[in-house]
Scaffold this motif. Structure first.
Motif: not given
Length: 218
Positions: A99, A101, A132
């Protein structure tokens, strides 16, 4: 089979209500090397009543150290200091988490250097880096927080998980690593020079008002 040699661990003794001590392991990003783990395991093997517990700040405590064995245990581990250096709560980030980023480890170390370079502060500074918006690094409620988004970092300032719990003031959205650290350095200097002694960043922001702080840090 490779033999793992014990490695020195720096600890901070904390006296508990029952008269025993916890020894906080002063770790960077919660990392225990194999050698440090060997040292900790050696202490626990020699003293079965001592336990190892994780803290919310990505550190570890050896709990249940009696006063009469304190010096012996500290010596077996390495050395003690009155207070652990500032730490940064860092999630696995884009390097490891599906997940994530943004990558978190390197900027976490860079953030720690910025925090160290601009102190001392009126009170403690806790920080968090999250790759994230799930914010597993607790970034929204840290004094200084970085939250990764697709195009960089959101920078948060003055979050709190205690008195008047609230997310931090967002100082920037979608900035680069370098830009985020410049913004944070300016914010920390403002905190250092503006806050009252013993006042956390969130308390200062509440006292002065979000608009006043945001205007000062533009």
């Amino acid at each position: 089979m490779v033999s793992i040699r014990s490695e020195s661990v720096t600890v901070m003794p904390i006296e508990r209500k029952d008269g025993t001590y916890a020894l906080r392991l002063c770790l960077n990003q919660g990392l225990l090397t194999p050698g440090m783990t060997r040292s900790v395991m050696g202490v626990m093997e020699a003293h079965p009543g001592i336990t190892l517990r994780a803290t919310t700040g990505q550190r570890m405590n050896l709990e249940g150290v009696s006063k009469d064995m304190l010096d012996e245990v500290v010596s077996a581990l390495g050395s003690s200091i009155p207070k652990c250096p500032p730490g940064v709560s860092v999630c696995p980030g884009g390097e490891l988490c599906k997940y994530g980023q943004q990558n978190t480890r390197v900027i976490g170390d860079r953030l720690l250097e910025v925090i160290k370079a601009n102190g001392p502060y009126p009170f403690k500074v806790k920080s968090g880096v999250s790759g994230c918006g799930m914010a597993c690094g607790l970034s929204f409620v840290r004094d200084v927080g970085l939250v990764g988004i697709a195009k960089g970092w959101n920078v948060l300032f003055g979050g709190s998980a205690r008195h008047r719990a609230a997310p931090g003031l967002r100082l920037a959205k979608g900035v680069t690593d370098d830009e985020a650290l410049v913004i944070i350095e300016k914010a920390l200097i403002y905190y250092r020079d503006t806050a009252k002694k013993g006042e956390r960043i969130g308390m200062m922001v509440h006292r002065l008002g979000h608009e006043v702080v945001a205007d000062a840090l533009k």
